[in-house]
Design a protein around this motif. Sequence first.
Motif, PDB file in Angstrom:
ATOM      1  N   ARG A  43       0.832  -1.213   0.000  1.00 12.95           N
ATOM      2  CA  ARG A  43       0.000   0.000   0.000  1.00 12.95           C
ATOM      3  C   ARG A  43       0.864   1.261   0.000  1.00 12.95           C
ATOM      4  O   ARG A  43       0.557   2.244  -0.686  1.00 12.95           O
ATOM      5  N   HIS A  44       1.948   1.208   0.775  1.00 11.79           N
ATOM      6  CA  HIS A  44       2.859   2.353   0.804  1.00 11.79           C
ATOM      7  C   HIS A  44       3.491   2.578  -0.572  1.00 11.79           C
ATOM      8  O   HIS A  44       3.621   3.721  -1.030  1.00 11.79           O
ATOM      9  N   ALA A  45       3.874   1.484  -1.233  1.00 10.42           N
ATOM     10  CA  ALA A  45       4.467   1.607  -2.578  1.00 10.42           C
ATOM     11  C   ALA A  45       3.471   2.190  -3.560  1.00 10.42           C
ATOM     12  O   ALA A  45       3.829   3.016  -4.411  1.00 10.42           O
ATOM     13  N   LEU A  46       2.210   1.778  -3.457  1.00 12.16           N
ATOM     14  CA  LEU A  46       1.182   2.310  -4.353  1.00 12.16           C
ATOM     15  C   LEU A  46       1.031   3.811  -4.169  1.00 12.16           C
ATOM     16  O   LEU A  46       0.936   4.574  -5.148  1.00 12.16           O
ATOM     17  N   ALA A  47       1.038   4.265  -2.902  1.00 12.67           N
ATOM     18  CA  ALA A  47       0.929   5.708  -2.637  1.00 12.67           C
ATOM     19  C   ALA A  47       2.128   6.451  -3.185  1.00 12.67           C
ATOM     20  O   ALA A  47       1.997   7.543  -3.748  1.00 12.67           O
ATOM     21  N   GLU A  48       3.323   5.863  -3.067  1.00 12.96           N
ATOM     22  CA  GLU A  48       4.531   6.531  -3.577  1.00 12.96           C
ATOM     23  C   GLU A  48       4.548   6.580  -5.098  1.00 12.96           C
ATOM     24  O   GLU A  48       5.027   7.542  -5.690  1.00 12.96           O
ATOM     25  N   VAL A  49       4.049   5.525  -5.735  1.00 11.28           N
ATOM     26  CA  VAL A  49       3.972   5.536  -7.204  1.00 11.28           C
ATOM     27  C   VAL A  49       3.068   6.663  -7.670  1.00 11.28           C
ATOM     28  O   VAL A  49       3.392   7.398  -8.614  1.00 11.28           O
ATOM     29  N   ARG A  50       1.927   6.821  -7.004  1.00 14.47           N
ATOM     30  CA  ARG A  50       1.034   7.915  -7.365  1.00 14.47           C
ATOM     31  C   ARG A  50       1.707   9.266  -7.170  1.00 14.47           C
ATOM     32  O   ARG A  50       1.564  10.173  -7.986  1.00 14.47           O
ATOM     33  N   SER A  51       2.450   9.411  -6.082  1.00 14.16           N
ATOM     34  CA  SER A  51       3.154  10.676  -5.825  1.00 14.16           C
ATOM     35  C   SER A  51       4.237  10.922  -6.855  1.00 14.16           C
ATOM     36  O   SER A  51       4.450  12.048  -7.302  1.00 14.16           O
ATOM     37  N   ALA A  52       4.938   9.850  -7.244  1.00 15.58           N
ATOM     38  CA  ALA A  52       6.011  10.005  -8.231  1.00 15.58           C
ATOM     39  C   ALA A  52       5.462  10.470  -9.564  1.00 15.58           C
ATOM     40  O   ALA A  52       6.028  11.342 -10.232  1.00 15.58           O
ATOM     41  N   VAL A  53       4.344   9.880  -9.994  1.00 17.38           N
ATOM     42  CA  VAL A  53       3.730  10.285 -11.260  1.00 17.38           C
ATOM     43  C   VAL A  53       3.234  11.718 -11.173  1.00 17.38           C
ATOM     44  O   VAL A  53       3.301  12.482 -12.143  1.00 17.38           O
ATOM     45  N   SER A  54       2.754  12.117 -10.005  1.00 21.16           N
ATOM     46  CA  SER A  54       2.270  13.490  -9.830  1.00 21.16           C
ATOM     47  C   SER A  54       3.407  14.486  -9.737  1.00 21.16           C
ATOM     48  O   SER A  54       3.215  15.680  -9.943  1.00 21.16           O
ATOM     49  N   GLY A  55       4.599  14.026  -9.400  1.00 18.67           N
ATOM     50  CA  GLY A  55       5.754  14.909  -9.344  1.00 18.67           C
ATOM     51  C   GLY A  55       5.965  15.540  -7.990  1.00 18.67           C
ATOM     52  O   GLY A  55       6.770  16.460  -7.855  1.00 18.67           O
ATOM     53  N   TYR A  56       5.311  15.050  -6.933  1.00 22.43           N
ATOM     54  CA  TYR A  56       5.426  15.692  -5.630  1.00 22.43           C
ATOM     55  C   TYR A  56       6.139  14.821  -4.599  1.00 22.43           C
ATOM     56  O   TYR A  56       6.100  15.121  -3.424  1.00 22.43           O
ATOM     57  N   ARG A  57       6.766  13.738  -5.014  1.00 25.89           N
ATOM     58  CA  ARG A  57       7.380  12.856  -4.033  1.00 25.89           C
ATOM     59  C   ARG A  57       8.667  13.465  -3.506  1.00 25.89           C
ATOM     60  O   ARG A  57       9.564  13.817  -4.258  1.00 25.89           O
ATOM     61  N   GLN A  58       8.783  13.600  -2.200  1.00 26.55           N
ATOM     62  CA  GLN A  58      10.009  13.996  -1.527  1.00 26.55           C
ATOM     63  C   GLN A  58      10.262  12.981  -0.418  1.00 26.55           C
ATOM     64  O   GLN A  58       9.406  12.770   0.442  1.00 26.55           O
ATOM     65  N   THR A  59      11.412  12.331  -0.433  1.00 27.75           N
ATOM     66  CA  THR A  59      11.708  11.276   0.521  1.00 27.75           C
ATOM     67  C   THR A  59      12.683  11.804   1.564  1.00 27.75           C
ATOM     68  O   THR A  59      13.748  12.313   1.222  1.00 27.75           O
ATOM     69  N   GLY A  60      12.356  11.648   2.854  1.00 30.37           N
ATOM     70  CA  GLY A  60      13.255  12.033   3.923  1.00 30.37           C
ATOM     71  C   GLY A  60      14.307  10.968   4.139  1.00 30.37           C
ATOM     72  O   GLY A  60      14.029   9.761   4.071  1.00 30.37           O
ATOM     73  N   PHE A  61      15.545  11.409   4.422  1.00 30.48           N
ATOM     74  CA  PHE A  61      16.634  10.453   4.554  1.00 30.48           C
ATOM     75  C   PHE A  61      16.464   9.587   5.798  1.00 30.48           C
ATOM     76  O   PHE A  61      16.734   8.383   5.773  1.00 30.48           O
ATOM     77  N   VAL A  62      16.026  10.177   6.907  1.00 33.68           N
ATOM     78  CA  VAL A  62      15.839   9.418   8.142  1.00 33.68           C
ATOM     79  C   VAL A  62      14.790   8.321   7.932  1.00 33.68           C
ATOM     80  O   VAL A  62      14.977   7.170   8.353  1.00 33.68           O
ATOM     81  N   GLN A  63      13.693   8.685   7.271  1.00 34.57           N
ATOM     82  CA  GLN A  63      12.659   7.696   6.993  1.00 34.57           C
ATOM     83  C   GLN A  63      13.188   6.594   6.082  1.00 34.57           C
ATOM     84  O   GLN A  63      12.926   5.405   6.292  1.00 34.57           O
ATOM     85  N   GLU A  64      13.935   6.972   5.069  1.00 32.01           N
ATOM     86  CA  GLU A  64      14.486   5.987   4.142  1.00 32.01           C
ATOM     87  C   GLU A  64      15.491   5.087   4.843  1.00 32.01           C
ATOM     88  O   GLU A  64      15.577   3.883   4.558  1.00 32.01           O
ATOM     89  N   LEU A  65      16.261   5.645   5.755  1.00 37.61           N
ATOM     90  CA  LEU A  65      17.235   4.854   6.503  1.00 37.61           C
ATOM     91  C   LEU A  65      16.523   3.804   7.366  1.00 37.61           C
ATOM     92  O   LEU A  65      16.975   2.649   7.455  1.00 37.61           O
ATOM     93  N   ALA A  66      15.398   4.182   7.987  1.00 38.00           N
ATOM     94  CA  ALA A  66      14.631   3.227   8.794  1.00 38.00           C
ATOM     95  C   ALA A  66      14.061   2.114   7.921  1.00 38.00           C
ATOM     96  O   ALA A  66      14.076   0.926   8.302  1.00 38.00           O
ATOM     97  N   GLN A  67      13.554   2.472   6.735  1.00 37.55           N
ATOM     98  CA  GLN A  67      13.031   1.449   5.831  1.00 37.55           C
ATOM     99  C   GLN A  67      14.144   0.538   5.330  1.00 37.55           C
ATOM    100  O   GLN A  67      13.950  -0.670   5.170  1.00 37.55           O
ATOM    101  N   ALA A  68      15.315   1.116   5.086  1.00 33.48           N
ATOM    102  CA  ALA A  68      16.451   0.305   4.645  1.00 33.48           C
ATOM    103  C   ALA A  68      16.866  -0.675   5.738  1.00 33.48           C
ATOM    104  O   ALA A  68      17.185  -1.841   5.460  1.00 33.48           O
ATOM    105  N   ARG A  69      16.862  -0.220   6.998  1.00 35.35           N
ATOM    106  CA  ARG A  69      17.228  -1.096   8.105  1.00 35.35           C
ATOM    107  C   ARG A  69      16.266  -2.284   8.197  1.00 35.35           C
ATOM    108  O   ARG A  69      16.680  -3.435   8.388  1.00 35.35           O
ATOM    109  N   ALA A  70      14.958  -1.989   8.039  1.00 36.95           N
ATOM    110  CA  ALA A  70      13.955  -3.061   8.107  1.00 36.95           C
ATOM    111  C   ALA A  70      14.103  -4.039   6.954  1.00 36.95           C
ATOM    112  O   ALA A  70      14.000  -5.254   7.125  1.00 36.95           O
ATOM    113  N   ALA A  71      14.346  -3.502   5.748  1.00 37.67           N
ATOM    114  CA  ALA A  71      14.485  -4.369   4.580  1.00 37.67           C
ATOM    115  C   ALA A  71      15.722  -5.243   4.681  1.00 37.67           C
ATOM    116  O   ALA A  71      15.683  -6.443   4.371  1.00 37.67           O
TER     117      ALA A  71
END
Length: 369
Positions: free
Chosen positions: A228-256
């Motif tokens: 579901r999160h990926a679907l929301a990000e895909v929609r944001s990417a197509v809309s051109g408004y996606r901004q990813t925070g590094f701290v959030q991305e680091l937490a997702q990377a740790r989990a993955a």
Amino acid sequence: MLEKFKRLLAGPLVPPFMGKGPYLWLLSLNFLFWKYLGGLPSPFEAAMLALSLLVFLPLYFATFWLYDRRVVLLIAGMFCLGAAWAPYNFGAGTFIIFGCAACAAFEKSRHGYLMLALVLAAALGFAGATGLPRGFIVSIMAVGVPVGIASIMDGRLRRFNMQLLRKQEEVEHMARIAERERISRDLHDLLGHTLSLIAIKAELAGRLLERDTAATAREIKDIETTARHALAEVRSAVSGYRQTGFVQELAQARAALAAADVQLEADVQSFAMPATAENVLALALREAVTNILRHASATRCQVSVRQEGGQIVCHISDDGRAPVDREALARGNGLRGMRERVAAAGGRLTLNAGSGLSLELYLPMGAVA
């Protein structure tokens, strides 16, 4: 030339962007009929006048489609019509004035002015050689000079506007290409990372299915949340408004990475980071983690971010297998997209392959959103 005239007859008489003006200018031909206010022309003269107009009109409309040397014959034809009628009709100078206006068809203004001077000089010489009244040449000079100059200036402005329009269309075309490339890069990063994570979690859930149903349920719930999160990000990417925070991305990377039994060691300094630089770093981390999950067979990943002078330095490395074909890796969509983002932010990217893969990004602190 004949083929050009055939195409003219098949299409509009004047370019659509010129509007109705060229048709209204034909009202100037009324000077040819002033002579007949006191009496009708003879049948022969009326026939010759009609024939002259039939010859003139194709020449006139062709001047809006032909350029440079090709228009010289059209101007010469108008001049000949004026010269032929001048001894019999004082209004014949109108044909020559139209020839002056046609000088605007030259791409270079100096060529147009040169042609205008030649037309006026020829009119002056013809009037002198044939003994035409002084009023004839005065009227041509008084009207032909300003009409010719104004037409040349208007033609120059019109060409400039057309060039500007073409440049704007080119900019819009390049913007569309850039936007497609942006969406392609973002979707590659989003889907590559997310699908790798979903695949790992699905594999883990399969192994836990018979041993720990509660853990299996948690993994399946994580898969649903990730999708579901990926679907929301895909929609944001197509809309051109996606901004990813590094701290959030680091937490997702740790989990993955944890799901794949890879230990993440992070050393991130705390400092204010420009939004563009943070987004570039976050997407670079995502792509690096995706590559580790897919190809590296690593057990440890190290991430460090620090500020050195006016630059942000990000180091991402792993202890997995180094790629055999390094050139193919550098040409891949992920690293190519990463390089393009870093270059667009004014930074640079270095890639080293030893016992594992090491990425180092340098971004200016002055990068703005």
